[in-house]
Design a protein around this motif. Sequence first.
Motif: not given
Length: 224
Positions: A154-156, A162-167
């Motif tokens: 998802a991050k890629k 808004d939340i992918a990196y934190d998750r």
Amino acid sequence: MTQRMILTAEEMEEVVLKRCWLARYWGLCFQHGIHADIAEVKYKYWSLFAPNPVEVVLAAGEKAREEADLDVEDTEHQRDMKELSGEGNIENMLFVEQGLRQLTSLKVEEALAVALAQHRRPNLLKFGFSDLSLEEAEDVSFKQAWLAYIWRRAKKHEIEPDIAYDRLQFWISHNSKTPTSQDAVDVERGLVEIKRLDIETQLWDESRRELEQDNSNSPGRSDF
């Protein structure tokens, strides 16, 4: 049109990991006598494609951590997954999704949660005391690795940015610890969130869009 029927390397990796999910949970069903009329057949079938499901998914979670640390994409890992998945035909993905829907309709994971809880014993694990059974702890680690894998993708692809990196960071950090009952609650919430946000569908749609863009940018016969 033909290209659209072929899976990308990333989609083939997803097929491999979902086969692992099916092999693992049908294996647990067989072990605990859940849906005994079909569990053994299902387990043997999916195990042909995923003989070591836990190891493969945990490795995917570890790769997510390594990629996050180095901020690079592990193409060698994708090649390994491609070899495991066999032919990259879209029917493979459709068949896996059908298998996952059957798991959901039969409420397999709910039944297994009850069965595993009945076998719960306080365990002194390698890194400390856990209030989960060994099987429950392994299941939590398995799901944590799965969630790390999903959020890495998802991050890629900048899905839910808004939340992918934190998750991703959350699941990476928790996947290196001894699971507790709170972790068991967290992973179930994490899986619910993935479904609520429809992350896997978004990943599929984005992958298909990228494939179409690549095809449109490739020279056609008329260009020669």
